[in-house]
Design a protein around this motif. Structure first.
Motif, PDB file in Angstrom:
ATOM      1  N   PRO A  44      14.828  81.759 -80.837  1.00 29.63           N
ATOM      2  CA  PRO A  44      14.600  80.389 -81.322  1.00 29.63           C
ATOM      3  C   PRO A  44      14.457  80.381 -82.846  1.00 29.63           C
ATOM      4  O   PRO A  44      14.365  81.434 -83.481  1.00 29.63           O
ATOM      5  N   SER A  45      14.410  79.206 -83.428  1.00 30.74           N
ATOM      6  CA  SER A  45      14.141  79.096 -84.859  1.00 30.74           C
ATOM      7  C   SER A  45      12.769  79.697 -85.157  1.00 30.74           C
ATOM      8  O   SER A  45      11.908  79.811 -84.271  1.00 30.74           O
ATOM      9  N   LEU A  46      12.560  80.066 -86.401  1.00 37.64           N
ATOM     10  CA  LEU A  46      11.267  80.644 -86.768  1.00 37.64           C
ATOM     11  C   LEU A  46      10.129  79.654 -86.572  1.00 37.64           C
ATOM     12  O   LEU A  46       9.016  80.044 -86.210  1.00 37.64           O
ATOM     13  N   VAL A  47      10.383  78.380 -86.798  1.00 37.41           N
ATOM     14  CA  VAL A  47       9.341  77.361 -86.583  1.00 37.41           C
ATOM     15  C   VAL A  47       8.970  77.310 -85.107  1.00 37.41           C
ATOM     16  O   VAL A  47       7.783  77.233 -84.750  1.00 37.41           O
ATOM     17  N   ALA A  48       9.971  77.365 -84.237  1.00 40.90           N
ATOM     18  CA  ALA A  48       9.696  77.366 -82.798  1.00 40.90           C
ATOM     19  C   ALA A  48       8.967  78.641 -82.395  1.00 40.90           C
ATOM     20  O   ALA A  48       8.064  78.616 -81.539  1.00 40.90           O
ATOM     21  N   GLN A  49       9.344  79.775 -83.000  1.00 37.27           N
ATOM     22  CA  GLN A  49       8.640  81.027 -82.713  1.00 37.27           C
ATOM     23  C   GLN A  49       7.183  80.946 -83.135  1.00 37.27           C
ATOM     24  O   GLN A  49       6.278  81.440 -82.439  1.00 37.27           O
ATOM     25  N   ALA A  50       6.936  80.342 -84.286  1.00 39.43           N
ATOM     26  CA  ALA A  50       5.558  80.181 -84.762  1.00 39.43           C
ATOM     27  C   ALA A  50       4.739  79.366 -83.767  1.00 39.43           C
ATOM     28  O   ALA A  50       3.602  79.723 -83.438  1.00 39.43           O
ATOM     29  N   ASP A  51       5.307  78.280 -83.289  1.00 33.64           N
ATOM     30  CA  ASP A  51       4.606  77.440 -82.316  1.00 33.64           C
ATOM     31  C   ASP A  51       4.277  78.227 -81.052  1.00 33.64           C
ATOM     32  O   ASP A  51       3.189  78.073 -80.475  1.00 33.64           O
TER      33      ASP A  51
END
Length: 227
Positions: free
Chosen positions: A12-19
């Protein structure tokens, strides 16, 4: 004709990974706030690799430094077939397996580029795989990096096509290397694993000079601190 090996889903995108790390409690376990993790991911999502290729959503893995969060804390968060992950009973020293021959960026968060499960090296020994990866300009994954990969894309674990993480090794008190090398695979629920752990993600080990038809060698093209 041999069966086609299922490939893992794209990261996933890094933002999605962070979430996801926040939702799973990884950030809290590492002593990081949700804002710190989201801010790092948002800035890194527009970053570039050392080679100039776009980073972020195109295949970069968001990882927590093993010094901030060890493998033993990550293991129970892994999932396969709705079963939680575990560390084998004869690896109580799992957190002592340290980065070896690998330079990690400073800071609690960093990016791992070009993750590959290493299926082509199944039935190789770690002693055979390491120089081959080095010759390709790749470095072996750490155990914690492999665990982060499973956290983000659980389908990277495929029965009979799992992987070793030989970037993590243990130096014994006498200076020699421990012959155990970490790996992540799927439990059959036999022996000391227990029937209740069948299909669970298993953090175990194999001998340095042994070959296993069902284990490849996870590797990466490099690591970077983000933006």
């Amino acid at each position: 004709m041999p069966d086609t090996i299922p490939l893992p889903s794209p990261l996933p995108s890094l933002v999605a990974q962070a979430d996801r790390l926040i939702d799973l409690g990884v950030a809290e376990l590492a002593g990081l706030s949700a804002d710190e993790v989201r801010s790092f991911a948002a800035k890194a999502d527009g970053g570039t690799t050392e080679s100039g290729a776009e980073g972020g959503a195109e295949g970069s893995l968001l990882a927590v430094h093993p010094g901030a969060l060890p493998a033993s804390a990550l293991a129970p968060l892994l999932r396969h077939a709705e079963r939680p992950g575990f560390v084998v009973t004869d690896m109580p020293d799992v957190d002592l397996f340290a980065p070896t021959g690998v330079e990690l960026p400073d800071g609690p968060l960093y990016l791992v580029d070009g993750a590959d499960r290493g299926d082509r090296m199944s039935n190789w020994s770690p002693d055979e795989a390491l120089p081959a990866l080095t010759a390709e300009g790749r470095t072996p994954m750490l155990l914690t990096e492999g665990m982060h990969w499973v956290l983000q894309t659980p389908d990277v674990l495929v029965r009979n096509h799992c992987f070793m993480t030989i970037g993590s090794r243990l130096r014994k008190a006498n200076g020699s290397w421990d012959a155990r090398t970490p790996a992540i695979w799927i439990s059959n629920g036999t022996g000391r694993d227990g029937r209740e752990r069948r299909d669970a993600p298993k953090i175990g080990w194999c001998w340095w000079n042994n070959r296993h038809t069902w284990l490849g060698f996870a590797s990466t093209t490099g690591r970077r601190p983000g933006a």
